[in-house]
Design a protein around this motif. Sequence first.
Motif, PDB file in Angstrom:
ATOM      1  N   ASN A  50       0.834  -1.206   0.000  1.00 60.79           N
ATOM      2  CA  ASN A  50       0.000   0.000   0.000  1.00 60.79           C
ATOM      3  C   ASN A  50       0.866   1.252   0.000  1.00 60.79           C
ATOM      4  O   ASN A  50       0.552   2.228  -0.696  1.00 60.79           O
ATOM      5  CB  ASN A  50      -0.943   0.009   1.198  1.00 60.79           C
ATOM      6  N   ALA A  51       1.937   1.230   0.769  1.00 63.13           N
ATOM      7  CA  ALA A  51       2.831   2.393   0.828  1.00 63.13           C
ATOM      8  C   ALA A  51       3.480   2.639  -0.529  1.00 63.13           C
ATOM      9  O   ALA A  51       3.611   3.787  -0.966  1.00 63.13           O
ATOM     10  CB  ALA A  51       3.896   2.185   1.901  1.00 63.13           C
ATOM     11  N   GLU A  52       3.871   1.574  -1.211  1.00 62.97           N
ATOM     12  CA  GLU A  52       4.474   1.731  -2.534  1.00 62.97           C
ATOM     13  C   GLU A  52       3.470   2.309  -3.528  1.00 62.97           C
ATOM     14  O   GLU A  52       3.806   3.195  -4.318  1.00 62.97           O
ATOM     15  CB  GLU A  52       5.005   0.385  -3.038  1.00 62.97           C
ATOM     16  N   THR A  53       2.239   1.827  -3.464  1.00 59.61           N
ATOM     17  CA  THR A  53       1.198   2.347  -4.351  1.00 59.61           C
ATOM     18  C   THR A  53       0.930   3.817  -4.049  1.00 59.61           C
ATOM     19  O   THR A  53       0.847   4.646  -4.967  1.00 59.61           O
ATOM     20  CB  THR A  53      -0.095   1.535  -4.194  1.00 59.61           C
ATOM     21  N   ASP A  54       0.805   4.155  -2.760  1.00 63.12           N
ATOM     22  CA  ASP A  54       0.581   5.549  -2.365  1.00 63.12           C
ATOM     23  C   ASP A  54       1.725   6.436  -2.844  1.00 63.12           C
ATOM     24  O   ASP A  54       1.497   7.547  -3.335  1.00 63.12           O
ATOM     25  CB  ASP A  54       0.443   5.663  -0.846  1.00 63.12           C
ATOM     26  N   ARG A  55       2.941   5.952  -2.722  1.00 59.92           N
ATOM     27  CA  ARG A  55       4.103   6.728  -3.137  1.00 59.92           C
ATOM     28  C   ARG A  55       4.035   7.028  -4.638  1.00 59.92           C
ATOM     29  O   ARG A  55       4.293   8.154  -5.072  1.00 59.92           O
ATOM     30  CB  ARG A  55       5.382   5.959  -2.816  1.00 59.92           C
ATOM     31  N   GLU A  56       3.685   6.018  -5.421  1.00 65.32           N
ATOM     32  CA  GLU A  56       3.575   6.226  -6.866  1.00 65.32           C
ATOM     33  C   GLU A  56       2.485   7.244  -7.185  1.00 65.32           C
ATOM     34  O   GLU A  56       2.669   8.121  -8.039  1.00 65.32           O
ATOM     35  CB  GLU A  56       3.288   4.904  -7.560  1.00 65.32           C
ATOM     36  N   VAL A  57       1.356   7.153  -6.500  1.00 69.78           N
ATOM     37  CA  VAL A  57       0.251   8.092  -6.729  1.00 69.78           C
ATOM     38  C   VAL A  57       0.676   9.504  -6.335  1.00 69.78           C
ATOM     39  O   VAL A  57       0.432  10.469  -7.069  1.00 69.78           O
ATOM     40  CB  VAL A  57      -1.009   7.650  -5.953  1.00 69.78           C
ATOM     41  N   PHE A  58       1.327   9.639  -5.180  1.00 68.58           N
ATOM     42  CA  PHE A  58       1.766  10.956  -4.725  1.00 68.58           C
ATOM     43  C   PHE A  58       2.795  11.544  -5.680  1.00 68.58           C
ATOM     44  O   PHE A  58       2.752  12.739  -6.000  1.00 68.58           O
ATOM     45  CB  PHE A  58       2.354  10.888  -3.318  1.00 68.58           C
ATOM     46  N   GLN A  59       3.719  10.721  -6.163  1.00 73.74           N
ATOM     47  CA  GLN A  59       4.722  11.225  -7.106  1.00 73.74           C
ATOM     48  C   GLN A  59       4.065  11.714  -8.392  1.00 73.74           C
ATOM     49  O   GLN A  59       4.448  12.753  -8.932  1.00 73.74           O
ATOM     50  CB  GLN A  59       5.758  10.140  -7.418  1.00 73.74           C
ATOM     51  N   ALA A  60       3.098  10.958  -8.879  1.00 70.10           N
ATOM     52  CA  ALA A  60       2.401  11.366 -10.101  1.00 70.10           C
ATOM     53  C   ALA A  60       1.660  12.682  -9.874  1.00 70.10           C
ATOM     54  O   ALA A  60       1.666  13.574 -10.744  1.00 70.10           O
ATOM     55  CB  ALA A  60       1.434  10.269 -10.547  1.00 70.10           C
ATOM     56  N   GLU A  61       1.035  12.830  -8.730  1.00 65.16           N
ATOM     57  CA  GLU A  61       0.296  14.063  -8.426  1.00 65.16           C
ATOM     58  C   GLU A  61       1.246  15.241  -8.280  1.00 65.16           C
ATOM     59  O   GLU A  61       0.983  16.340  -8.785  1.00 65.16           O
ATOM     60  CB  GLU A  61      -0.524  13.880  -7.145  1.00 65.16           C
ATOM     61  N   ILE A  62       2.361  15.028  -7.613  1.00 65.52           N
ATOM     62  CA  ILE A  62       3.358  16.100  -7.472  1.00 65.52           C
ATOM     63  C   ILE A  62       3.902  16.495  -8.836  1.00 65.52           C
ATOM     64  O   ILE A  62       4.061  17.687  -9.140  1.00 65.52           O
ATOM     65  CB  ILE A  62       4.496  15.657  -6.521  1.00 65.52           C
ATOM     66  N   ARG A  63       4.180  15.512  -9.680  1.00 67.56           N
ATOM     67  CA  ARG A  63       4.661  15.794 -11.038  1.00 67.56           C
ATOM     68  C   ARG A  63       3.629  16.608 -11.813  1.00 67.56           C
ATOM     69  O   ARG A  63       3.958  17.569 -12.502  1.00 67.56           O
ATOM     70  CB  ARG A  63       4.962  14.473 -11.758  1.00 67.56           C
ATOM     71  N   ARG A  64       2.345  16.225 -11.695  1.00 69.73           N
ATOM     72  CA  ARG A  64       1.284  16.949 -12.392  1.00 69.73           C
ATOM     73  C   ARG A  64       1.214  18.388 -11.900  1.00 69.73           C
ATOM     74  O   ARG A  64       1.112  19.331 -12.701  1.00 69.73           O
ATOM     75  CB  ARG A  64      -0.063  16.253 -12.159  1.00 69.73           C
ATOM     76  N   ILE A  65       1.289  18.599 -10.597  1.00 70.01           N
ATOM     77  CA  ILE A  65       1.249  19.961 -10.030  1.00 70.01           C
ATOM     78  C   ILE A  65       2.469  20.751 -10.479  1.00 70.01           C
ATOM     79  O   ILE A  65       2.362  21.927 -10.860  1.00 70.01           O
ATOM     80  CB  ILE A  65       1.156  19.896  -8.488  1.00 70.01           C
ATOM     81  N   TRP A  66       3.635  20.121 -10.465  1.00 69.75           N
ATOM     82  CA  TRP A  66       4.868  20.793 -10.876  1.00 69.75           C
ATOM     83  C   TRP A  66       4.775  21.242 -12.340  1.00 69.75           C
ATOM     84  O   TRP A  66       5.124  22.376 -12.680  1.00 69.75           O
ATOM     85  CB  TRP A  66       6.053  19.850 -10.679  1.00 69.75           C
ATOM     86  N   GLU A  67       4.279  20.359 -13.181  1.00 66.71           N
ATOM     87  CA  GLU A  67       4.125  20.723 -14.587  1.00 66.71           C
ATOM     88  C   GLU A  67       3.115  21.847 -14.763  1.00 66.71           C
ATOM     89  O   GLU A  67       3.302  22.746 -15.587  1.00 66.71           O
ATOM     90  CB  GLU A  67       3.725  19.488 -15.406  1.00 66.71           C
ATOM     91  N   TYR A  68       2.074  21.832 -13.975  1.00 68.94           N
ATOM     92  CA  TYR A  68       1.085  22.918 -14.031  1.00 68.94           C
ATOM     93  C   TYR A  68       1.744  24.240 -13.630  1.00 68.94           C
ATOM     94  O   TYR A  68       1.558  25.263 -14.297  1.00 68.94           O
ATOM     95  CB  TYR A  68      -0.089  22.599 -13.105  1.00 68.94           C
TER      96      TYR A  68
END
Length: 82
Positions: A50-68
Amino acid sequence: MSEATPDRLDRIERILESAIANQVSLQETVRQNSEEIHSLTDILMHSIQNAETDREVFQAEIRRIWEYLLGQQQPGNGRGEG
């Protein structure tokens, strides 16, 4: 001496019965502990997954925000600056 021998044998028999009962009890305790360890291991493995999945989701969200945010810094971003 022959009268003392049965008492002694009775005591030895009680000691052996007690030792066997203790051994069975220890074996049951070990079995229960093993089951609990396996259960805890399963819980830990699920938590790690679960932690690995959460980490991947958080990284994707941070990347999306950073690109925005990077897109907001481009000229002609609608702020009327120029």
